[in-house]
Design a protein around this motif. Sequence first.
Motif, PDB file in Angstrom:
ATOM      1  N   ASP A   1      30.899  35.464  41.051  1.00  0.00           N
ATOM      2  CA  ASP A   1      31.227  34.238  41.789  1.00  0.00           C
ATOM      3  C   ASP A   1      32.546  34.336  42.540  1.00  0.00           C
ATOM      4  OD1 ASP A   1      33.071  34.169  39.753  1.00  0.00           O
ATOM      5  OD2 ASP A   1      32.482  32.203  38.970  1.00  0.00           O
ATOM      6  N   GLY A   2      33.184  35.509  42.511  1.00  0.00           N
ATOM      7  CA  GLY A   2      34.439  35.683  43.232  1.00  0.00           C
ATOM      8  C   GLY A   2      35.639  35.122  42.535  1.00  0.00           C
ATOM      9  N   GLY A   3      35.456  34.626  41.309  1.00  0.00           N
ATOM     10  CA  GLY A   3      36.576  34.086  40.561  1.00  0.00           C
ATOM     11  C   GLY A   3      37.526  35.172  40.085  1.00  0.00           C
ATOM     12  N   ARG A   4      38.528  34.774  39.318  1.00  0.00           N
ATOM     13  CA  ARG A   4      39.525  35.724  38.839  1.00  0.00           C
ATOM     14  C   ARG A   4      38.865  36.812  37.997  1.00  0.00           C
ATOM     15  NH1 ARG A   4      44.640  34.764  34.771  1.00  0.00           N
ATOM     16  NH2 ARG A   4      45.917  36.523  35.521  1.00  0.00           N
TER      17      ARG A   4
ATOM     18  N   ALA B   1      32.185  38.086  33.322  1.00  0.00           N
ATOM     19  CA  ALA B   1      32.347  38.504  34.713  1.00  0.00           C
ATOM     20  C   ALA B   1      33.361  39.642  34.838  1.00  0.00           C
ATOM     21  CB  ALA B   1      32.787  37.319  35.566  1.00  0.00           C
TER      22      ALA B   1
ATOM     23  N   SER C   1      32.928  43.512  36.318  1.00  0.00           N
ATOM     24  CA  SER C   1      33.810  44.179  37.288  1.00  0.00           C
ATOM     25  C   SER C   1      34.283  45.522  36.755  1.00  0.00           C
ATOM     26  CB  SER C   1      35.012  43.294  37.595  1.00  0.00           C
ATOM     27  OG  SER C   1      34.627  42.132  38.292  1.00  0.00           O
TER      28      SER C   1
ATOM     29  N   THR D   1      36.252  38.006  30.070  1.00  0.00           N
ATOM     30  CA  THR D   1      35.075  37.198  30.360  1.00  0.00           C
ATOM     31  C   THR D   1      33.899  38.107  30.691  1.00  0.00           C
ATOM     32  OG1 THR D   1      35.542  37.083  32.716  1.00  0.00           O
ATOM     33  CG2 THR D   1      36.558  35.387  31.304  1.00  0.00           C
TER      34      THR D   1
ATOM     35  N   ALA E   1      36.375  38.513  38.564  1.00  0.00           N
ATOM     36  CA  ALA E   1      34.913  38.571  38.724  1.00  0.00           C
ATOM     37  C   ALA E   1      34.554  39.337  39.989  1.00  0.00           C
ATOM     38  CB  ALA E   1      34.330  37.162  38.784  1.00  0.00           C
TER      39      ALA E   1
ATOM     40  N   PRO F   1      31.328  37.200  45.432  1.00  0.00           N
ATOM     41  CA  PRO F   1      30.064  36.441  45.456  1.00  0.00           C
ATOM     42  C   PRO F   1      28.941  37.236  46.099  1.00  0.00           C
ATOM     43  CG  PRO F   1      31.896  35.077  46.189  1.00  0.00           C
ATOM     44  CD  PRO F   1      32.427  36.468  46.103  1.00  0.00           C
TER      45      PRO F   1
END
Length: 433
Positions: A93-96, A4, A8, A2, A98, A101
């Motif tokens: 956004d702190g997602g997997r 994101a 990272s 992704t 990513a 936040p």
Amino acid sequence: MTPAARLSAAIEILADLSARRRPAADALKDWGLSHRFAGSGDRAAIAGILYDTLRRRASAAHVMGSEEPRALVLGMLALMRGLSVDAIAALADGGRFAPAPLSEAERARLADSSLEGAAPFVRGDYPQWLHASLRHVFGDSVVEEGAALAARAPLDLRINTLKGEPEAVKAELSHLHPEPCRFSPLALRIKLDSEGKAPPVSAEPAFLRGEVEVQDEGSQLAAILARPVPGGQVLDLCAGAGGKTLEFAALMDNKGQIYAHDSDIRRLKPMHERLARAGVRNVQVRSPRGAEDVLHDLEGKMDLVLVDAPCTGTGTWRRNPDAKWRVRPGALAQRTAEQAKILEQAAHYVRPGGRLAYVTCSLLDEENGAQVRALLNKREDFSPVSPTENVLALGASGPALAEAALTSREGLLMSPRRTGTDGFFVSVMKRAG
């Protein structure tokens, strides 16, 4: 991956660079080997994020108030890619996989990403210790010159007239939408995509047949301004992988003799394959052999000697943005010492009435005009050829180049801001007959 996750990954690689101080290409390669699930598109996108961050490292750090890898990447997204705070927050956004936040402090800094009042080296994104040297050359335009060096470089090609007809080559590459360059008559420019990715030109049939070479327009112009003459005797003393050697062969229509040499035999390795692909027949590669002088028979016999000198590479920061943060004052001192030695050596090979062309991909006077002045003080039998006279080798575009570039008694300086090329200095000196 992704978008994101790619972000990272770029932060992770930037942290590796900060810890180990090595070329970005090496860090990217190692990351790819340890993350084999990442496809070619992922790796290209991650490289784009990394290099864009390095281009804007000083200004991103200023905006974010931090030189931490995460801060630099976030600052770049706002400054170079123009993303809004909300768009950046959607990626972080702190997602997997990513980034974490955004904090309130990060949001506040991203919302006010102005560089107003920042120091010139911050606004121009170049090392602070080089400010005095760059300002000496560019004066009040130093910030604008630095900003141009922090932009992405285009992809330039040179049509090889030994193998292809210009119009036919242009037609074959039409799907890449090439545009003619501003000054070099055989240069084509291909725009990069929105993420800075270039098309795979090395897989094109025209490239495989040797009809085009990848070469910045500034490098092409440097070879033309050196004025190799068909039938002449030419020594390319610091030939490296052979970019200008190949162009000399085409400019000379394979007539005469070119001697290609480099003090490091490893740099010459790619040349042999390139010569064969380009259809070059008038080049003799003189590889170093320990302490043996492999060029002794050329002394005083060359119509043209080219010194494409090793330098700090400040003119190529668009293509090598990590290099501008790795260069140190000690490296500049080492390079200038090498350049002075090579120039003195090169002068011995020029015949009476012949020419010595000194070229660097540097913007610093210490490596350019100062080196020429030093040689002229030692060798009274050499005199500089006026740049306004020398550009006539380009034909109709010559006067326009002289007007766009910075000219001095010692030579001509191209830069991304002034000429749209990489930064190149070209000086041509003539030996008395």
